[in-house]
Design an enzyme around this catalytic site. Structure first.
Site, PDB file in Angstrom:
ATOM      1  N   HIS A 172       0.814  -1.213   0.000  1.00  0.00           N
ATOM      2  CA  HIS A 172       0.000   0.000   0.000  1.00  0.00           C
ATOM      3  C   HIS A 172       0.855   1.274   0.000  1.00  0.00           C
ATOM      4  O   HIS A 172       0.653   2.183  -0.803  1.00  0.00           O
ATOM      5  CB  HIS A 172      -0.898  -0.040   1.238  1.00  0.00           C
ATOM      6  CG  HIS A 172      -1.808   1.116   1.351  1.00  0.00           C
ATOM      7  ND1 HIS A 172      -2.902   1.269   0.549  1.00  0.00           N
ATOM      8  CD2 HIS A 172      -1.756   2.203   2.145  1.00  0.00           C
ATOM      9  CE1 HIS A 172      -3.512   2.388   0.873  1.00  0.00           C
ATOM     10  NE2 HIS A 172      -2.828   2.979   1.829  1.00  0.00           N
TER      11      HIS A 172
ATOM     12  N   CYS B 288      -9.132   5.129 -25.046  1.00  0.00           N
ATOM     13  CA  CYS B 288      -8.726   5.205 -23.643  1.00  0.00           C
ATOM     14  C   CYS B 288      -7.925   3.988 -23.187  1.00  0.00           C
ATOM     15  O   CYS B 288      -7.718   3.789 -22.004  1.00  0.00           O
ATOM     16  CB  CYS B 288      -9.941   5.401 -22.732  1.00  0.00           C
ATOM     17  SG  CYS B 288     -11.027   3.976 -22.680  1.00  0.00           S
TER      18      CYS B 288
HETATM   19  C1  PEP Z   1      -9.654  -1.052 -22.271  1.00  0.00           C
HETATM   20  O1  PEP Z   1     -10.136  -2.184 -22.345  1.00  0.00           O
HETATM   21  O2  PEP Z   1      -8.882  -0.574 -23.135  1.00  0.00           O
HETATM   22  C2  PEP Z   1      -9.963  -0.186 -21.118  1.00  0.00           C
HETATM   23  C3  PEP Z   1      -9.590   1.072 -21.076  1.00  0.00           C
HETATM   24  O3  PEP Z   1     -10.615  -0.734 -20.086  1.00  0.00           O
HETATM   25  P1  PEP Z   1      -9.922  -1.694 -18.981  1.00  0.00           P
HETATM   26  O4  PEP Z   1      -8.459  -1.728 -19.232  1.00  0.00           O
HETATM   27  O5  PEP Z   1     -10.282  -1.123 -17.673  1.00  0.00           O
HETATM   28  O6  PEP Z   1     -10.588  -2.988 -19.258  1.00  0.00           O
END
Ligand code: PEP
Ligand code: MG
Length: 541
Positions: free
Chosen positions: A182, A496
């Site tokens: 942590h 993302c």
């Molecule tokens: C992805 O799948 O690219 C994403 C951003 O979500 P996670 O990594 O949380 O599954």
């Protein structure tokens, strides 16, 4: 000068005075009373410890509050209590019995091999240490830092972190602990250099006040450094500061393409603290808040705790756009209370939006908290993960609009503050993105999963790594289809996944029409530097 080499746990350099937290002296002058009296002492110590934890909880919030709550739950743990009682019955005395049970219990958790449980052993040691301190009559006052210092300890416990004024923490050096513990996770988010696994000799109280140079990149520690080492560290620290300053100048820099288009850099975040840091580091918005973090704790989040969390996230974004993802539990993000047990292929199982048919109430509570948070603060984007079927989107949105309409009818909210979007992270979603675009206002491409599902390469299996390539033509093709369908439908599209922070991938994504990249906040400035340098070079040529 004495040199120690441990494991690098959080990057950075530090020079400062040592402050030793030494907790190892136990068992000193203990007298073991009759079993029934030791049992009574133990029971009284538990009551007192609970009282202390309740008081500490009143002055804490967020993650620390959760840890203290977990420690309270542990004090009532049936298995742990039975272990302690058995040792007391065998005449070991209350304090020693707690220590013995602590070792056994933590060892059991370690043997399970689960990283989450392993990390929790620090919290368990911390609360049981409190019990031992009570039984031994030692002070539970946590030490205070009143001036900048490098903290040296066997392990930095959650309760230490709660009482340390982090402005004064120049670095952590621990004999125990691990990269995943942590304190080191916090150290990395806060940018505090840390080295773990150092020879326990460093805990010698005589080291208090001595000068130390700490290298969180290499794991090297120099106690009483000679002049040359000191000068070298000071020079490197200065260089690092200068490099950081010139990188920070990029913070507000815009990435403008040759056709005049802008590329926006957003941040992926886990909590309000993360969001504040991202905004300070120049994030144009928050492209992904992983709300499942709330569902992966000991107990499920309540409506109130969710509302507080979402409101704090929105506030922390300081007026910048925020996109919260509805909880994506399952597969690589199991949550004991929610995910489906023992699926043969969890990544291909019931995760993310697919759980709506099993946990409708949980989904409705989250939606309600999101609508109310948006109404109380300001409008937000919310996106749904793990889409493969049109039906899943339709059913989810029917449920969401139902919640919204009831909240409106009851006068709980006055505004409809949510813009809905979906994640494109399965080949199916990319291929039918023209159909899905009719339901939502934006797409966010999750390349972590899109790569995994397109190439049949498990994202957490090191053996499958050679097959896991976000630049594979098949992945890029699916992204192109998604971008094209978003363009036709007039809706926004961003990326993302982790690969958005990779300069080669980022450039490829820009080339296929992506104009918003969302990434871990510490990757934003380096990627801005690469992308702006590249554009400037092209402009000169
Ligand atoms: C992805 O799948 O690219 C994403 C951003 O979500 P996670 O990594 O949380 O599954
Ligand atoms: Mg994903």
């Amino acid at each position: 000068m004495i040199k120690y080499v441990g494991n690098a746990a959080s990057g950075g350099l530090s020079v400062g005075k040592i402050k030793v937290i030494n907790r190892r002296i136990t068992g000193f002058k203990r007298v073991v009373l009759a079993t029934h009296r030791e049992k009574a002492l133990y029971e009284a110590a538990v009551i007192l410890a609970k009282d202390e934890l309740h008081r500490l909880m009143m002055g804490s919030d967020g993650e620390h509050r959760d840890i203290l709550n977990f420690q309270l739950v542990m004090l009532d743990d049936f298995g742990l209590n039975r272990m302690i009682q058995e040792h007391i019955a065998a005449d070991n005395g209350a304090a020693r019995s707690v220590e013995m049970a602590m070792e056994e219990y933590c060892q059991r958790l370690k043997n399970i091999g689960d990283e989450y449980l392993m990390r929790r052993t620090g919290d368990i040691r911390d609360v049981l240490g409190r019990l031992v301190d009570i039984l031994d009559g030692r002070s539970r006052e946590r030490f205070k830092l009143t001036e900048p210092a490098v903290i040296v300890a066997d392990e930095i416990l959650p309760s230490d972190l709660a009482s340390i004024d982090r402005r004064y923490a120049l670095g952590f050096i621990t004999a125990g602990g691990s990269y995943q513990s942590h304190a080191n996770i916090i150290a990395r988010t806060m940018g505090i250099p840390s080295v773990c696994g150092v020879d326990s000799e460093i805990l010698n109280p005589l080291n208090n006040g001595r000068k130390v140079c700490l290298d969180g990149y290499s794991g090297e520690v120099f106690v009483n450094p000679n002049d040359g080492t000191l000068a070298l560290f000071n020079h490197r620290i200065l260089q690092e500061k200068r490099a950081k300053l010139s990188l920070m100048a990029l913070k507000e820099k815009k990435i403008v393409l040759s056709d005049g288009d802008h590329v926006e850099i957003y941040a992926n975040c886990n909590d309000p603290q993360d969001i504040s840091m991202a905004v300070n580091n120049g994030a144009a918005g928050i492209g992904l808040v992983r709300s499942e973090i709330l569902f992966m704790k000991q107990s499920l989040p309540t409506f109130d705790s969710q509302l507080e969390f979402y409101r704090s996230c929105i506030q922390a974004a300081d007026g910048k756009p925020v996109t919260i993802r509805t909880f994506d539990v399952g597969a690589d993000k199991p949550a004991g209370n929610v995910s489906v047990d023992k699926e043969p292929n969890p990544a291909l199982g019931v995760r993310g939006v697919r759980l709506q048919y099993i946990h409708r109430e949980l989904f409705e509570t989250q939606i309600k908290a999101l609508y109310i948070a948006a109404d109380m603060e300001r409008p937000i984007n919310v996106m749904i993960p793990m889409i493969s079927l049109e039906k899943d989107v339709k059913d989810y949105l029917d449920m969401a609009y139902g919640v919204r309409d009831r909240l409106m009818a009851d006068g709980v909210i006055k505004t409809d503050g949510i813009t809905w979007g979906i994640m494109i992270e399965t080949p199916a979603a990319a291929l039918i993105s023209d159909v899905l675009a009719k339901y939502v206002s934006f797409f966010s491409i999750g390349t972590n999963d899109l790569t995994q599902y397109t190439l049949a390469a498990d994202r957490v299996n090191v053996g499958a790594a050679p097959y896991y390539d976000p630049m594979h033509p098949a992945v890029l093709k699916l992204m192109e289809i998604t971008v094209e369908n978003a363009r036709k439908a007039g809706i926004k599209v961003s990326v993302c996944g982790e690969s958005a922070a990779d300069v080669v991938c980022a450039k490829a994504y820009i080339d296929i029409g992506i104009r918003c990249l969302s990434m871990a906040q510490n990757a934003m400035i380096p990627i801005k530097r690469h992308l702006t340098e590249e554009r400037e070079k092209t402009a000169v040529r």
